[in-house]
Design an enzyme around this catalytic site. Structure first.
Site, PDB file in Angstrom:
ATOM      1  CD  GLU A 102    -130.375  16.361 -75.203  1.00  0.00           C
ATOM      2  OE1 GLU A 102    -129.293  16.879 -74.332  1.00  0.00           O
ATOM      3  OE2 GLU A 102    -131.155  17.178 -76.255  1.00  0.00           O
ATOM      4  CD  GLU A 122    -130.605  20.271 -71.576  1.00  0.00           C
ATOM      5  OE1 GLU A 122    -131.659  20.546 -70.821  1.00  0.00           O
ATOM      6  OE2 GLU A 122    -130.664  19.109 -72.081  1.00  0.00           O
TER       7      GLU A 122
HETATM    8  C1  3H9 Z   1    -126.802  18.213 -70.446  1.00  0.00           C
HETATM    9  O1  3H9 Z   1    -127.834  17.347 -70.182  1.00  0.00           O
HETATM   10  C2  3H9 Z   1    -127.084  18.498 -71.838  1.00  0.00           C
HETATM   11  C3  3H9 Z   1    -127.209  17.706 -72.892  1.00  0.00           C
HETATM   12  O2  3H9 Z   1    -128.437  18.213 -73.759  1.00  0.00           O
HETATM   13  C4  3H9 Z   1    -126.167  17.410 -74.491  1.00  0.00           C
HETATM   14  C5  3H9 Z   1    -125.159  16.901 -74.367  1.00  0.00           C
HETATM   15  C6  3H9 Z   1    -124.342  17.312 -75.227  1.00  0.00           C
HETATM   16  N1  3H9 Z   1    -123.394  15.490 -63.963  1.00  0.00           N
HETATM   17  O3  3H9 Z   1    -127.928  16.484 -56.346  1.00  0.00           O
HETATM   18  P1  3H9 Z   1    -128.239  14.905 -56.383  1.00  0.00           P
HETATM   19  C7  3H9 Z   1    -124.381  14.157 -58.995  1.00  0.00           C
HETATM   20  S1  3H9 Z   1    -126.162  18.920 -69.031  1.00  0.00           S
HETATM   21  C8  3H9 Z   1    -122.161  15.331 -62.809  1.00  0.00           C
HETATM   22  O4  3H9 Z   1    -126.848  15.672 -54.542  1.00  0.00           O
HETATM   23  P2  3H9 Z   1    -130.535  14.214 -55.948  1.00  0.00           P
HETATM   24  C9  3H9 Z   1    -124.218  15.488 -58.086  1.00  0.00           C
HETATM   25  O5  3H9 Z   1    -123.588  16.678 -58.460  1.00  0.00           O
HETATM   26  C10 3H9 Z   1    -127.145  17.951 -67.872  1.00  0.00           C
HETATM   27  N2  3H9 Z   1    -122.974  14.957 -61.995  1.00  0.00           N
HETATM   28  O6  3H9 Z   1    -128.711  14.384 -56.101  1.00  0.00           O
HETATM   29  C11 3H9 Z   1    -124.069  14.606 -57.117  1.00  0.00           C
HETATM   30  O7  3H9 Z   1    -122.602  14.025 -56.661  1.00  0.00           O
HETATM   31  P3  3H9 Z   1    -121.537  13.570 -55.205  1.00  0.00           P
HETATM   32  C12 3H9 Z   1    -128.344  18.230 -67.358  1.00  0.00           C
HETATM   33  C13 3H9 Z   1    -124.051  15.242 -61.408  1.00  0.00           C
HETATM   34  O8  3H9 Z   1    -130.774  13.062 -55.854  1.00  0.00           O
HETATM   35  C14 3H9 Z   1    -124.868  12.936 -57.205  1.00  0.00           C
HETATM   36  O9  3H9 Z   1    -124.685  13.362 -58.649  1.00  0.00           O
HETATM   37  N3  3H9 Z   1    -129.797  18.439 -66.150  1.00  0.00           N
HETATM   38  C15 3H9 Z   1    -125.156  14.676 -62.171  1.00  0.00           C
HETATM   39  O10 3H9 Z   1    -130.903  15.594 -55.059  1.00  0.00           O
HETATM   40  C16 3H9 Z   1    -125.975  12.880 -56.745  1.00  0.00           C
HETATM   41  O11 3H9 Z   1    -126.824  14.468 -57.300  1.00  0.00           O
HETATM   42  C17 3H9 Z   1    -129.293  18.881 -65.425  1.00  0.00           C
HETATM   43  O12 3H9 Z   1    -128.932  19.093 -65.534  1.00  0.00           O
HETATM   44  C18 3H9 Z   1    -124.574  15.687 -63.903  1.00  0.00           C
HETATM   45  N4  3H9 Z   1    -125.245  16.074 -64.579  1.00  0.00           N
HETATM   46  O13 3H9 Z   1    -130.862  14.680 -57.210  1.00  0.00           O
HETATM   47  C19 3H9 Z   1    -129.371  17.829 -63.578  1.00  0.00           C
HETATM   48  N5  3H9 Z   1    -126.340  15.417 -62.241  1.00  0.00           N
HETATM   49  O14 3H9 Z   1    -122.896  12.709 -54.562  1.00  0.00           O
HETATM   50  C20 3H9 Z   1    -128.557  18.133 -62.623  1.00  0.00           C
HETATM   51  C21 3H9 Z   1    -126.369  14.694 -61.072  1.00  0.00           C
HETATM   52  O15 3H9 Z   1    -120.497  13.500 -55.479  1.00  0.00           O
HETATM   53  N6  3H9 Z   1    -129.027  17.587 -61.218  1.00  0.00           N
HETATM   54  N7  3H9 Z   1    -125.006  14.727 -60.437  1.00  0.00           N
HETATM   55  O16 3H9 Z   1    -122.131  15.021 -54.094  1.00  0.00           O
HETATM   56  C22 3H9 Z   1    -130.422  17.409 -61.012  1.00  0.00           C
HETATM   57  O17 3H9 Z   1    -131.121  17.961 -60.731  1.00  0.00           O
HETATM   58  C23 3H9 Z   1    -130.138  16.063 -59.268  1.00  0.00           C
HETATM   59  O18 3H9 Z   1    -128.804  15.933 -59.327  1.00  0.00           O
HETATM   60  C24 3H9 Z   1    -131.332  15.077 -59.809  1.00  0.00           C
HETATM   61  C25 3H9 Z   1    -131.424  14.181 -58.755  1.00  0.00           C
HETATM   62  C26 3H9 Z   1    -132.441  15.345 -59.661  1.00  0.00           C
HETATM   63  C27 3H9 Z   1    -130.882  14.574 -61.185  1.00  0.00           C
END
Ligand code: 3H9
Length: 686
Positions: A102, A122
């Site tokens: 975004e 999301e």
């Molecule tokens: C959103 O954005 C809403 C908005 O539209 C509106 C807002 C107003 N938050 O997966 P990994 C942490 S909703 C907090 O192992 P990878 C994860 O817990 C969000 N923490 O690495 C982990 O922590 P730890 C929409 C997060 O390389 C560490 O980062 N976004 C978040 O295999 C490493 O993550 C999503 O749905 C987060 N958003 O994969 C994306 N993301 O080291 C969600 C990650 O303590 N994330 N962490 O275990 C993913 O899909 C994968 O984490 C990503 C990296 C592909 C980014």
């Protein structure tokens, strides 16, 4: 501030910097607000925003979602970026997801690196984009692409995003490329919010709703996202943004988003304990048994690039094993997962043989032979003799006593269970069964293989069925009881599918084969509580040769090998058995069926937790979701139980005791939680 700012001539460089993946929390939003003002003060001719490390930004920090939204809000940050007189350019170095995308969409231009991904996932966290994603995406890439992207949450690769019109260019060095854009050209790009929304297209909305009904049944967020996109077509930008934001905030507080967030973090918390030693390097793997499970495990290891020695008992077995792995390789090619080169390399890494000496150098052996203790003991004796004394020996048994298997080896500390789920190369769960003597090195090896195979590892203690199958057998028992006492397999299946399973228990049994459950029950005969009610229906099916889909008839019939049809003869079995048992049958509605089957599982799972077979309620959630198809959006079995509330569960189980005090004997931990006012997630032994 979670960002860094640097000036270089007329360019301001802003780097999103919140390791490991630049999740956007309050500090980053404040930093970005500050950066907008800084850039205007400095009168830059552009700002280039990029991410530190491997990500642009992973989206809003989901850890903030439990509380109230904190200012400054991300939609305001995006508006400030978009409406600033200094144009911002997003140099998308890695994943730009959710709020990260975004921010990028609010920039005047977007240039991505070749490995970047951009998406609005999301819905996978039970919410919709909440900072303009729905409105900007549809203005940039049209209705159909935007709907797909938002409703299913699948990120686009850089080249796909370019084709969709979401970004302007793909460049090896996106920061450099952003710096090279001609200033006048940049000034001429119309900010996204000023673009008109696409025209309404009835067919596109019908198509996406139909797809969602099939692919995401029961889930609220995807449908709400589609609704927001549809309404946004006729609202002005600010009104549409307000609607999107209100929907995001409402869903964020809902049960489904809480459940999906819980699963997201539970999955990431499934890691080896910090005090485990490092595992030996997995240079090759020996697999014993080339049946469905063994072939799947071998194929998964071969796909990692590991040489695999697949051990069988005789030449026929070797041939069958080769054919089974060959079929998986062929399927991989047909689905475009393997190139022809890959296929050849994979085949070259496989040695199927009866000669255990060929596996002498394997640091890990995984036995996946027939579920028979004597067979397993004989195999472990052979592995013990042929492999190095350092090698780790694992059994893929689903039920058998790992300690008894280990006891027959010279060094039981190097034995553990590695319980894969069929199909082993696809299902994400790996139960790592810790025997009484399994060494830290053995566990570390299990975790290391799990990590390589991208599995979700969960440690389980030794008992009949470990975590998953032990709970599942109570589910099956409750299903058969409901069937015997008043329902039909198809009513039970339909109820559980409507609850969120992809398939009900009877259809699953038909696919696995009813002979598997029969063998398990015969093994349990000796230890079964004689006071526990025994439902004979599955045994009757076995005796009638109705072994499931593979023979064309099980709980359902499969005429001509095709789809399932209800079988009145099966329904009559329950009438007959109930008659002889003197049971007056009652009709159950869908809610009663779901209640009985889920409460039976919850009660058993709570015992599993109390006995230390599972280490946490969250581990049980992982097992039920990743191994048994419990709906992820309900957060796994124990999270679902906490959503129902422990006192309510205790009350219902207590009421059901009037029907059968043995089957509905309340787990002491449920009683304990109710007394101490704890949820199951909070419970730990006192
Ligand atoms: C959103 O954005 C809403 C908005 O539209 C509106 C807002 C107003 N938050 O997966 P990994 C942490 S909703 C907090 O192992 P990878 C994860 O817990 C969000 N923490 O690495 C982990 O922590 P730890 C929409 C997060 O390389 C560490 O980062 N976004 C978040 O295999 C490493 O993550 C999503 O749905 C987060 N958003 O994969 C994306 N993301 O080291 C969600 C990650 O303590 N994330 N962490 O275990 C993913 O899909 C994968 O984490 C990503 C990296 C592909 C980014």
């Amino acid at each position: 501030m979670s960002i860094t700012m640097k000036a270089d001539g007329l360019t301001g460089f802003v780097t999103l910097d919140n390791p490991p993946v630049n999740a956007i929390g309050k500090a980053m939003r404040e930093g970005l607000m500050e950066a907008v003002k800084w850039a205007e003060r400095e009168n830059f001719d552009r700002v280039i925003v990029t991410g530190a490390g491997r990500a642009f930004a992973a989206g809003a920090d989901a850890r903030e979602f439990d509380g109230a939204a904190l200012e400054p809000f991300l939609p305001d940050v995006c508006d400030a970026i978009e409406r600033s007189f200094v144009p911002w350019v997003a140099a998308i170095n890695g994943v730009a997801l959710g709020g990260g995308a975004e921010i990028a969409l609010a920039c005047r231009m977007r240039i991505a690196g070749p490995k970047a991904q951009i998406g609005l996932p999301e819905v996978t966290l039970g919410v919709i984009p909440g900072a303009g994603g729905t409105q900007r995406a549809m203005r940039l890439c049209g209705l159909e692409s935007a709907l797909e992207m938002i409703a299913f949450g699948r990120p686009l690769r850089a080249t796909e995003a370019l084709k969709a019109g979401l970004i302007h260019a793909v460049e090896v060095d996106p920061v450099d490329a952003a710096d090279m854009v001609n200033t006048e050209e940049l000034q001429c790009v119309v900010p996204t919010w000023e673009l008109p929304p696409p025209d309404h297209d009835e067919a596109a909305f019908t198509a996406i709703r139909e797809k969602l009904a099939k692919r995401s049944p029961g889930q609220v967020a995807p449908l709400r996202a589609v609704e927001v996109v549809e309404q946004g077509l006729t609202l002005d930008f600010a009104e549409a943004m307000a609607l999107e934001r209100a929907t995001f905030l409402e869903l964020k507080q809902g049960d489904q988003s809480r459940a999906l967030r819980h699963m997201f973090f539970a999955e990431r918390a499934a890691k080896p304990p910090k005090d485990l030693p490092s595992a030996p390097e997995l240079t090759e793997v020996a697999v014993v048994g080339g049946g469905t499970m063994g072939a799947g495990i071998a194929y998964a290891c071969l796909s990692l690039g590991l040489p695999v020695t697949l051990l069988e008992t005789d030449a026929d077995g070797v041939e069958r094993a080769e054919a089974n792995v060959g079929k998986l390789i062929g399927d991989g090619v047909a689905r475009g997962r393997l190139s022809e080169d890959g296929e050849e390399a994979l085949r070259a890494r496989l040695t199927a043989t009866t000669d255990y000496a060929k596996a002498a150098n394997a640091p890990l052996a995984i036995e996946a032979a027939f579920e028979d203790m004597e067979v397993k003991k004989a195999i472990f004796a052979q592995l013990d003799a042929a492999l190095s004394p350092d090698a780790i020996l694992a059994t893929n048994t689903s039920y058998l006593d790992v300690d008894e298997i280990a006891a027959g080896t010279r060094d039981p500390s190097r034995v553990l269970g590695l319980h894969f789920f069929a199909p082993a190369h696809i299902m994400r769960l790996l139960e790592i069964v810790k025997g009484a003597q399994s060494s830290p090195k053995a566990l570390a090896t299990g975790y290391a293989l799990g990590k390589l195979l991208k599995k979700v590892p969960v440690v389980a203690g030794v008992c009949d069925g470990f975590i998953g199958n032990r709970i599942y057998s109570r589910y099956r028992e409750a299903a058969d009881t409901v069937f015997m006492d008043g329902s039909t397999p198809w009513e039970v299946d339909e109820a559980m599918v409507n609850f969120g399973y992809a398939m009900g228990p009877y259809e699953v049994a038909d696919l696995s084969g009813l002979d598997i459950g029969y063998a398990a029950r015969r093994r349990q005969d000796a230890t079964r509580d004689p006071n526990r009610r025994y439902i004979p229906l599955a045994d009757r099916m076995y005796e009638l040769g109705k072994l499931g889909k593979k023979v064309g008839a099980g709980w359902y019939r499969y005429p001509g090998g095709g789809g399932k049809v209800e079988d009145p003869i099966v329904a009559d079995l329950a009438l007959e058995e109930a008659h002889f048992a003197g049971i007056e049958r009652t009709e159950y509605d869908e809610a009663q069926i779901v209640e009985r089957l889920t409460l039976a599982m919850i009660n058993e799972a709570t015992d599993v937790l109390a006995e230390g077979i599972a280490q946490s309620a969250a581990d049980i959630d992982l097992v039920t979701v990743f191994g048994y198809g419990f709906p992820r959006w309900r957060g796994g079995l124990m999270h679902y139980a906490d959503t129902l509330g422990v006192p309510q569960i205790v009350e219902r189980i207590t009421a059901l005791q009037a029907e059968d005090p043995v089957a509905w004997k309340l787990s002491p931990v449920l009683a304990d939680c109710a007394e101490r006012g704890l949820s199951l997630a909070e419970w730990s032994p006192v």
